[in-house]
Design an enzyme around this catalytic site. Structure first.
Site, mmCIF file in Angstrom:
data_model
loop_
_atom_site.group_PDB
_atom_site.id
_atom_site.type_symbol
_atom_site.label_atom_id
_atom_site.label_comp_id
_atom_site.label_asym_id
_atom_site.label_seq_id
_atom_site.Cartn_x
_atom_site.Cartn_y
_atom_site.Cartn_z
ATOM 1 N N ASP A 447 -11.179 7.883 40.331
ATOM 2 C CA ASP A 447 -11.551 9.292 40.468
ATOM 3 C C ASP A 447 -12.541 9.639 39.356
ATOM 4 O O ASP A 447 -12.804 8.831 38.453
ATOM 5 C CB ASP A 447 -10.285 10.148 40.361
ATOM 6 C CG ASP A 447 -10.434 11.510 40.997
ATOM 7 O OD1 ASP A 447 -11.548 11.860 41.429
ATOM 8 O OD2 ASP A 447 -9.422 12.242 41.074
ATOM 9 N N GLU A 450 -18.303 10.419 39.213
ATOM 10 C CA GLU A 450 -19.660 10.849 39.567
ATOM 11 C C GLU A 450 -20.728 10.459 38.517
ATOM 12 O O GLU A 450 -21.874 10.243 38.970
ATOM 13 C CB GLU A 450 -19.689 12.365 39.786
ATOM 14 C CG GLU A 450 -18.930 12.834 41.007
ATOM 15 C CD GLU A 450 -17.408 12.754 40.840
ATOM 16 O OE1 GLU A 450 -16.722 12.524 41.853
ATOM 17 O OE2 GLU A 450 -16.930 12.917 39.698
ATOM 18 N N ASP A 530 -12.066 17.246 46.632
ATOM 19 C CA ASP A 530 -11.160 18.371 46.393
ATOM 20 C C ASP A 530 -11.374 19.474 47.423
ATOM 21 O O ASP A 530 -12.000 20.507 47.154
ATOM 22 C CB ASP A 530 -11.355 18.901 44.976
ATOM 23 C CG ASP A 530 -10.951 17.881 43.922
ATOM 24 O OD1 ASP A 530 -10.227 16.933 44.277
ATOM 25 O OD2 ASP A 530 -11.363 18.028 42.757
#
Length: 873
Positions: A447, A450, A530
């Site tokens: 996770d 990015e 999300d």
């Protein structure tokens, strides 16, 4: 530039707040910033001409000044600029442009080296007005007076052409390419960008962004997949812009008759993949960028997650409740609260004092554990934190321009970040999983990759952070974060995948990633990030997953119930129903959300949700067969209708643009949720022009009339059938196309449990009747050595009967079943007789009037057989 700055500030604000402390004031600011950002972008979204200062060198390729034929293409000069167009295959072209006379580096993070080096011999073509070549499939033509590139098939149908009077533009290092946009052409792909399935009339940026609280108009979000499909009157083409810098795509926002793509820097290097059908394009994209690996079977089971289950006792409670309520499940996730102060590769010994024993106990309950391992390593010098100490010793972290290690704030506080563009760093990262693998953790969740940095500009690393490229096939060099940003998450998941393979060479890894780039499907499955617990986000799920599948990520899912917020009973139930028909079926929620496990809201809701999870497990042979097809062909598990029904068009465009949120689950099941699932009103399901069966009742729709005589709606302008659906909370409409043979299994509580009973073959007679089943051990790579089982089935109808052909076993794997239960749907007349051709074996039969099915129990002898059925006159 102002729009980009405001949009970046918005994303940084969102990330810094996170799930725990998102306030109403912050939400108001988000709305304000989004309106400001989109207001500016609407004029000329991400156009280099608008965003690059005019003082930079401007180059336009608008005149051929020289050319030479190549064995596999053509090379063209336009002043100092050079363009090379080559054929990798007869249906795959590569276009590379260098404004200063040199072609870009021939290297790629996305395209496989073996595919990139392929070439096919072409036939040169030249006349006074144009130069080009042809393959056995395509013709390439470049106008001498304008440098306009046109690609057609050999019948002269245009596949792609540069826009008239809009030559390729370079503004310093930035570039833009314009293509003609016919009024009836449509566009799909670009990953999980929110919004409609069709990208026409929209513009997008590629810049991996932690988009907490994303909505339908939010862009960019977590992934950057610069690949899209064009669809024009039955001809489908794929385009991959292989550029890892910030790229942008405009499908009619800037110009009404042209679409365009470009970047702020980096190589102009794009591929054209010709169909003409969409399935062929996706298979070619899989060849070009790599296939999705065959996943471990357990990853297709139901997965239970939350931010976070802690302490250890709560994890055990969740597992015990799943088993006590007999809810089929295969995985439980551990989010960051299982770690010591949120530090990756640690365990909180206070909250999880018996971590390895817990993993072992869950395994005995047939539950796999997936643990989060974010890429940020806590900055803890002299603290005996092994990931940091070993990373420093191996020089594995990215640095600032002054060569000091870059430190940014994330969940553990000050953190450092691996330099994943170095092969050695990826190997070091992979070694960090040693203890978890030893403890029996089955999968890992990458996770925040990015990368998300709470105190960084625009919520990520500064653009001047240095990355060292030390990778086979690349020139060794140092570059900045602007070039590596969009590929950083993919290289993180690559490091995890390769590391797990190194630790357990005969076990299929399971890696879940949030950020990625083109080709990232080689290393990880993904999800849409999300999302929110709203009816609109439930509706958004389908087009996001479909476009992910059209972008190479056929193994994907969306958090069931929504991550942000707390779903009400009906919303959560509807989401469980839809999730049962997603490749990844994971129930996940934020830490401040209400509980949203399957049993919340009482036994009535639990019973409905449980029934859909059970149906998924019964369909597991069908689902696993679809996953194996994905690994071979690149065809996604969830598919738009135009992939299976390319001729079912209305007004010359793909059928999906008229049917709301319908989609195919594999190649035989059509799922038809309501377009607006929160509305109680009846809605119309539009079915392509074959006969269909209701999956739940077995009822058959023929020629616009159900088998009980009830008429369906007809529309002369629509090539197909229309059926009115009155919504019921416990029914998600599912239809089976005629000619399908579906493999199903007896219900189990996990994929680790051996089914007890026969393999069921549901036969839905009709045109081109066929089916197949694929199984193996579900864990290892033994299938690559032939240790698998594949069986093919067909059926042939006659006026008074049907013959079902069961093919011989292919491969050496021994199946769990001894018998086959063949269920033939759609006939209401009595059975006259049934027999196995060439055998005296007795065939047991029964008839279920409620579900319009006649069943036969036959032995699976491994060599194939023919069940011959005759109906009474």
């Amino acid at each position: 530039m102002i729009a980009q700055f405001i949009h970046g500030a918005k994303e940084s604000t969102i990330k810094m707040k996170q799930c725990r402390i998102l306030s109403a004031v912050t939400l108001l600011l988000i709305v304000f910033f989004r309106a400001s950002a989109f207001g500016e972008q609407a004029t000329s979204p991400a156009s280099p001409a608008a965003s690059v200062p005019s003082t930079k060198q401007f180059t336009m390729l608008q005149l051929v000044t020289g050319s030479r034929s190549l064995k596999n293409g053509v090379e063209i000069r336009s002043g100092d600029a050079i363009m090379q167009i080559t054929a990798l295959r007869e249906d795959v072209l590569r276009v590379r442009v260098g404004p200063q006379g040199n072609l870009p580096e021939d290297a790629s993070w996305a395209v496989l080296p073996g595919s990139r080096s392929e070439s096919t011999t072409v036939s040169a073509e030249e006349d006074p007005t144009a130069i080009g070549f042809r393959t056995s499939t395509l013709r390439v033509r470049v106008e001498r007076a304008t440098m306009r590139l046109q690609i057609t098939d050999l019948k002269g149908e245009i596949v792609q052409e540069d826009a008239a009077d809009r030559p390729i533009e370079f503004h310093g290092p930035a570039f833009r390419v314009y293509k003609t946009m016919p009024p009836d052409e449509h566009y799909f792909g670009l990953g999980d960008k929110p919004g409609s399935l069709d990208r026409r009339n929209h513009a997008y940026n590629m810049w991996n962004t932690d988009s907490y609280g994303f909505q339908e108009s939010t862009d960019p979000i977590y992934k950057s997949i610069p690949f899209f499909l064009t669809s024009l009157r039955g001809i489908t083409t794929g385009i991959l812009l292989d550029n890892t810098w910030r790229t942008s795509f405009d499908f009619g926002k800037e110009l009404p008759n042209a679409y365009s793509f470009g970047s702020e820097n980096g190589p102009l290097d794009y591929y054209v993949l010709y169909g003409p059908d969409a399935k062929h394009v996706l298979s070619t994209y899989s060849w070009l960028t790599g296939p999705t690996p065959l996943p471990p079977l357990w990853s297709l089971g139901f997965q239970q997650s939350r931010f976070s289950y802690h302490p250890e006792s709560q994890v055990r409670e969740i597992a015990d409740r799943l088993r006590a309520d007999k809810i089929p499940a295969d995985a439980i996730y551990l989010d960051i609260d299982f770690q010591d102060h949120h530090r990756p590769f640690t365990v909180d010994q206070v909250q999880f004092p018996h971590f390895s024993q817990m993993i072992s106990d869950l395994k005995k309950q047939d539950l796999h554990v997936v643990a989060i391992t974010d890429l940020h390593i806590a900055y803890l010098p002299n603290a005996n934190y092994s990931p940091f100490d070993s990373g420093i010793a191996g020089d594995h972290f990215v640095k600032r321009p002054d060569n000091t290690i870059y430190v940014g704030k994330v969940w553990p506080g000050p953190s450092v970040f691996p330099d994943f563009t170095r092969k050695g760093t990826r190997e070091w990262w992979g070694s960090l999983y040693t203890q978890f693998v030893h403890d029996g953790v089955a999968g890992f969740w990458n996770d925040m990759n990015e990368p998300s940095v709470f105190d960084g500009p625009q919520g990520t690393m500064p653009g001047d952070v240095k990355h060292r490229i030390d990778e086979p096939g690349f020139q060794s060099r140092t570059t900045n974060h602007l070039e590596i940003h969009d590929v950083y998450g993919m290289e993180n998941s690559r490091a995890t995948y390769d590391g797990l393979l190194a630790l357990s060479p005969n076990q299929r890894p399971f890696v879940l990633t949030r950020a990625s780039y083109a080709g990232g499907q080689r290393y990880a499955v993904t999800w849409t990030g999300d999302n929110s617990s709203t009816w609109n986000h439930l509706r958004l799920t389908t087009p996001m997953l479909l476009n992910l599948g059209l972008s190479g990520f056929g193994m994907s899912g969306a958090d069931v119930g929504g991550f942000i917020g707390s779903p009400g009973p009906e919303l959560l139930t509807r989401w469980f129903e839809l999730g049962a028909f997603q490749p990844i079926d994971r129930d996940h929620a934020c830490d401040i959300s209400a509980n949203q496990e399957i049993w919340v809201h009482g036994p009535e809701q639990e019973a409905i949700r449980k029934r859909y999870i059970e149906e998924r497990y019964k369909l597991m042979p069908y689902l696993y067969t679809a996953a194996e097809e994905l690994s071979r062909t690149g065809l996604p598990i969830v598919r738009p209708l135009f992939l299976e029904f390319p001729d079912a068009t209305k007004d010359k465009h793909p059928i999906d643009l008229d049917v709301g949120n319908e989609f195919m689950f594999g190649n035989n099941l059509l799922i038809a949720p309501a377009i607006y699932p929160d509305k109680p009103d009846s809605y119309t399901v539009e079915l392509p022009s074959v006969n269909w069966y209701d999956y739940w009742t077995g009822e058959k729709l023929v020629g616009g009339v159900w088998s009980d005589g009830t008429p369906a709606l007809n529309d002369p302008g629509f090539i197909g059938r229309k059926v009115t659906i009155k919504p019921q909370l416990d029914v998600l409409p599912v239809f089976v196309r005629e000619g399908s043979i579906l493999p199903l299994q007896p219900l189990v509580q996990s994929t680790s449990e051996t089914p007890n009973g026969p393999l069921t073959l549901r036969v839905y007679p009709g045109r081109d009747c066929k089916g197949s089943v694929y199984i193996d051990d579900g864990r290892s790579f033994a299938y690559r050595r032939g240790d698998f089982l594949r069986m093919d089935f067909t059926c042939l109808e006659k006026p008074n009967g049907i013959t079902v052909h069961v093919g011989p076993h292919q491969g050496s794997y021994v199946p769990w079943w001894k018998n086959l239960q063949v269920e033939i749907y759609g006939r209401t007349v009595p059975l006259r007789k049934a027999s196995i051709v060439g055998s005296t074996e007795k065939v047991e039969s029964s008839f279920d009037t409620l579900h319009h099915v006649t069943s036969f129990l036959i032995r699976d002898n491994g060599v194939g057989s023919d069940l011959q059925v005759e109906w009474a006159q």
